[in-house]
Design a protein around this motif. Sequence first.
Motif, PDB file in Angstrom:
ATOM      1  N   LYS A  29       0.830  -1.208   0.000  1.00 22.54           N
ATOM      2  CA  LYS A  29       0.000   0.000   0.000  1.00 22.54           C
ATOM      3  C   LYS A  29       0.866   1.261   0.000  1.00 22.54           C
ATOM      4  O   LYS A  29       0.540   2.248  -0.683  1.00 22.54           O
ATOM      5  CB  LYS A  29      -0.927  -0.009   1.214  1.00 22.54           C
ATOM      6  N   ASP A  30       1.942   1.246   0.776  1.00 23.65           N
ATOM      7  CA  ASP A  30       2.830   2.413   0.834  1.00 23.65           C
ATOM      8  C   ASP A  30       3.464   2.685  -0.526  1.00 23.65           C
ATOM      9  O   ASP A  30       3.582   3.844  -0.960  1.00 23.65           O
ATOM     10  CB  ASP A  30       3.925   2.191   1.882  1.00 23.65           C
ATOM     11  N   CYS A  85       0.767   4.083  -2.874  1.00 20.39           N
ATOM     12  CA  CYS A  85       0.424   5.460  -2.517  1.00 20.39           C
ATOM     13  C   CYS A  85       1.510   6.434  -2.954  1.00 20.39           C
ATOM     14  O   CYS A  85       1.226   7.476  -3.552  1.00 20.39           O
ATOM     15  CB  CYS A  85       0.184   5.557  -1.017  1.00 20.39           C
ATOM     16  N   GLU A  86       2.769   6.078  -2.677  1.00 24.04           N
ATOM     17  CA  GLU A  86       3.871   6.970  -3.036  1.00 24.04           C
ATOM     18  C   GLU A  86       4.023   7.067  -4.546  1.00 24.04           C
ATOM     19  O   GLU A  86       4.367   8.120  -5.081  1.00 24.04           O
ATOM     20  CB  GLU A  86       5.177   6.478  -2.405  1.00 24.04           C
ATOM     21  N   ASP A 126       1.554   6.848  -6.789  1.00 24.07           N
ATOM     22  CA  ASP A 126       0.486   7.725  -7.277  1.00 24.07           C
ATOM     23  C   ASP A 126       0.823   9.187  -7.025  1.00 24.07           C
ATOM     24  O   ASP A 126       0.628  10.048  -7.903  1.00 24.07           O
ATOM     25  CB  ASP A 126      -0.836   7.368  -6.589  1.00 24.07           C
ATOM     26  N   ASP A 127       1.325   9.494  -5.815  1.00 25.77           N
ATOM     27  CA  ASP A 127       1.686  10.879  -5.494  1.00 25.77           C
ATOM     28  C   ASP A 127       2.814  11.378  -6.393  1.00 25.77           C
ATOM     29  O   ASP A 127       2.802  12.534  -6.843  1.00 25.77           O
ATOM     30  CB  ASP A 127       2.113  10.984  -4.028  1.00 25.77           C
TER      31      ASP A 127
END
Length: 321
Positions: free
Chosen positions: A15-16, A19-20, A22-23
């Motif tokens: 997940k991390d 998320c990173e 996508d950012d």
Amino acid sequence: MRERTRLEDSISACKDIQCEMDDTIEMIELAEIEGDEDLEAQSISVLEDLAVLAGKKEIESLLSGEADGSDCYIEVHSGAGGTESQDWAEMLLRMYMRWAEKRGFKGEIIQYSAGEEAGIKSATLLVKGENAYGWAKTESGVHRLVRISPYDSSARRHTSFASVWVYPVVDDNIEVDIIDKDLKVDTYRSSGAGGQHVNTTDSAVRITHIPSGIVVACQSERSQHKNRASAMSMLKARLYERELQRREDEAAATNATKSDIGWGHQLRSYVLQPYQMVKDLRTGVETSQPDKVLDGDIDAFLAAALAARIHGSDAAVEDVD
């Protein structure tokens, strides 16, 4: 609880990364719109680092075997060739100790049989750490060294062999039934650097499991009882590893690499002269920096062998010189 923690950590890591990523992609799109080349370059660098991390996590996801999360024993035995092969066996033992240290594992020598002039006849290293067996299990087999022998006054090139056997530590949750009448227990004096206790009492213990022919030994403790307990733990681990191997589809090929410590059975060649190269004969992975490999930098070989073992794509063993 340990399994739950491992799964939670794996899910959290995925997940991390997602998320990173996508950012970072949003930052790159914003940098393109605003024409900010520095921000774009920084964001691309972050993506490259994420790709490396994702690759490591992918390899870790392959460590899903029944015993992969366990600590492990690594046995090293010298082959035929006297002092030359015994010196090579000691070099391998040091390589695994350095590898364990670099990965943050704890290594402890629990059995050590010194050679007549130099090196070792055999030794057993206990490696403690998360997924220690999962990472090291593909190292079982014969390792070949080609070099100019420091023990040859004529400076001729020699080929030496040593075998490695890796098996998991059996914890209290795994039951291995052993019948006392199937055991032969011998005691002897420990060999080592000396001291007030070493070489003065028969504290070392050797246990032979008669039905399987498996022999284990321990001499790291001063107490014969403690050495016997450690040896029994090793025996249970060996029997457990034997069962795990039986369950695997590649058991026949894996056991074939352990049959002889010599030509035709090696899994990796380490060539120091006339050129420098280390090549894994199962996966084809190679490097021209044997010094780094012998100093414990073997993760590339472990990852490739693990992936090949999981996906059933082991290459045919061929000789390299």
